[in-house]
Design a protein around this motif. Sequence first.
Motif, PDB file in Angstrom:
ATOM      1  N   GLN A 144      -2.103  -6.154  -4.708  1.00 50.33           N
ATOM      2  CA  GLN A 144      -2.306  -7.447  -3.869  1.00 50.33           C
ATOM      3  C   GLN A 144      -1.843  -8.602  -4.789  1.00 50.33           C
ATOM      4  O   GLN A 144      -2.371  -8.775  -5.877  1.00 50.33           O
ATOM      5  CB  GLN A 144      -3.722  -7.625  -3.301  1.00 50.33           C
ATOM      6  CG  GLN A 144      -3.651  -8.975  -2.373  1.00 50.33           C
ATOM      7  CD  GLN A 144      -4.950  -8.948  -1.667  1.00 50.33           C
ATOM      8  OE1 GLN A 144      -5.801  -8.339  -2.273  1.00 50.33           O
ATOM      9  NE2 GLN A 144      -5.195  -9.861  -0.606  1.00 50.33           N
ATOM     10  N   THR A 145      -0.897  -9.605  -4.179  1.00 52.05           N
ATOM     11  CA  THR A 145      -0.380 -10.729  -5.303  1.00 52.05           C
ATOM     12  C   THR A 145      -0.691 -11.773  -4.298  1.00 52.05           C
ATOM     13  O   THR A 145      -0.105 -12.069  -3.070  1.00 52.05           O
ATOM     14  CB  THR A 145       1.118 -10.463  -5.676  1.00 52.05           C
ATOM     15  OG1 THR A 145       1.282  -9.253  -6.378  1.00 52.05           O
ATOM     16  CG2 THR A 145       1.505 -11.778  -6.669  1.00 52.05           C
ATOM     17  N   LEU A 146      -1.487 -12.887  -5.081  1.00 51.93           N
ATOM     18  CA  LEU A 146      -1.421 -14.223  -4.582  1.00 51.93           C
ATOM     19  C   LEU A 146      -0.674 -15.345  -5.094  1.00 51.93           C
ATOM     20  O   LEU A 146      -0.943 -15.181  -6.427  1.00 51.93           O
ATOM     21  CB  LEU A 146      -3.136 -14.546  -4.498  1.00 51.93           C
ATOM     22  CG  LEU A 146      -3.935 -13.436  -3.694  1.00 51.93           C
ATOM     23  CD1 LEU A 146      -5.435 -13.925  -4.093  1.00 51.93           C
ATOM     24  CD2 LEU A 146      -3.905 -13.495  -2.278  1.00 51.93           C
ATOM     25  N   THR A 147       0.161 -16.013  -4.460  1.00 48.99           N
ATOM     26  CA  THR A 147       0.703 -16.926  -5.020  1.00 48.99           C
ATOM     27  C   THR A 147       0.602 -18.471  -4.790  1.00 48.99           C
ATOM     28  O   THR A 147       0.262 -18.491  -3.545  1.00 48.99           O
ATOM     29  CB  THR A 147       2.233 -16.737  -5.099  1.00 48.99           C
ATOM     30  OG1 THR A 147       2.652 -16.759  -3.733  1.00 48.99           O
ATOM     31  CG2 THR A 147       2.688 -15.568  -5.792  1.00 48.99           C
ATOM     32  N   ILE A 154       0.894  -1.291   0.035  1.00 44.92           N
ATOM     33  CA  ILE A 154      -0.097  -0.045  -0.148  1.00 44.92           C
ATOM     34  C   ILE A 154       0.768   1.158  -0.029  1.00 44.92           C
ATOM     35  O   ILE A 154       1.848   1.327   0.896  1.00 44.92           O
ATOM     36  CB  ILE A 154      -1.046   0.148   1.283  1.00 44.92           C
ATOM     37  CG1 ILE A 154      -1.694  -1.246   1.225  1.00 44.92           C
ATOM     38  CG2 ILE A 154      -1.604   1.355   1.273  1.00 44.92           C
ATOM     39  CD1 ILE A 154      -2.278  -1.434   2.760  1.00 44.92           C
ATOM     40  N   ASN A 155       0.669   2.283  -1.002  1.00 45.23           N
ATOM     41  CA  ASN A 155       1.304   3.429  -1.009  1.00 45.23           C
ATOM     42  C   ASN A 155       0.243   4.397  -1.296  1.00 45.23           C
ATOM     43  O   ASN A 155      -0.860   4.504  -1.706  1.00 45.23           O
ATOM     44  CB  ASN A 155       2.239   3.318  -1.979  1.00 45.23           C
ATOM     45  CG  ASN A 155       3.453   2.286  -1.928  1.00 45.23           C
ATOM     46  OD1 ASN A 155       4.178   3.040  -1.195  1.00 45.23           O
ATOM     47  ND2 ASN A 155       3.544   1.331  -2.756  1.00 45.23           N
ATOM     48  N   HIS A 164      -4.970  -4.704  -8.368  1.00 46.33           N
ATOM     49  CA  HIS A 164      -4.745  -3.317  -8.315  1.00 46.33           C
ATOM     50  C   HIS A 164      -5.580  -2.675  -7.591  1.00 46.33           C
ATOM     51  O   HIS A 164      -6.939  -2.780  -8.167  1.00 46.33           O
ATOM     52  CB  HIS A 164      -4.201  -2.727  -9.588  1.00 46.33           C
ATOM     53  CG  HIS A 164      -3.120  -3.313 -10.161  1.00 46.33           C
ATOM     54  ND1 HIS A 164      -1.888  -3.359  -9.674  1.00 46.33           N
ATOM     55  CD2 HIS A 164      -2.955  -4.624 -10.811  1.00 46.33           C
ATOM     56  CE1 HIS A 164      -0.791  -4.135 -10.553  1.00 46.33           C
ATOM     57  NE2 HIS A 164      -1.637  -4.751 -11.111  1.00 46.33           N
ATOM     58  N   TYR A 165      -5.530  -1.745  -6.518  1.00 51.53           N
ATOM     59  CA  TYR A 165      -6.887  -1.036  -6.004  1.00 51.53           C
ATOM     60  C   TYR A 165      -6.261   0.405  -5.900  1.00 51.53           C
ATOM     61  O   TYR A 165      -5.210   0.738  -5.901  1.00 51.53           O
ATOM     62  CB  TYR A 165      -6.791  -1.477  -4.542  1.00 51.53           C
ATOM     63  CG  TYR A 165      -6.912  -2.982  -4.363  1.00 51.53           C
ATOM     64  CD1 TYR A 165      -8.456  -3.294  -4.281  1.00 51.53           C
ATOM     65  CD2 TYR A 165      -5.841  -3.500  -4.041  1.00 51.53           C
ATOM     66  CE1 TYR A 165      -8.638  -4.727  -4.029  1.00 51.53           C
ATOM     67  CE2 TYR A 165      -6.300  -4.874  -3.625  1.00 51.53           C
ATOM     68  CZ  TYR A 165      -7.464  -5.495  -3.608  1.00 51.53           C
ATOM     69  OH  TYR A 165      -7.642  -6.755  -3.320  1.00 51.53           O
TER      70      TYR A 165
END
Length: 106
Positions: free
Chosen positions: A86-89, A75-76, A99-100
């Motif tokens: 957010q990356t789910l692996t 978050i920036n 992307h929010y």
Amino acid sequence: MCKLPSGEICIKAVFPLPNGNATVIMIPKVETNGGLSLNSSGTEFGNAGFYFLLKDSKNDYWSRYIRSFRDKLIINKENDHLIAEQTLTLWRLTVLKFHYKIHSKK
């Protein structure tokens, strides 16, 4: 928030499921650019990571740590809004990437 057995303070998100829940425990970190990262990369039960908690037909509870599933949220601040990625692996392969962009209400 929650505290790991190591004493480390983490962020906990719980998602209800039939007969239980999925819980993601993430380690917060302030990045050098002032952003916030939340990372669920642990190595064993009791670490940050992804957990399932389920109740069986005998009303016994079971918990399972899923080491292969990871979640990272960064978050920036950008101008007058927040941006996040957010990356789910799963097994180190990217499954989903979100992307929010959150604007302040004026």
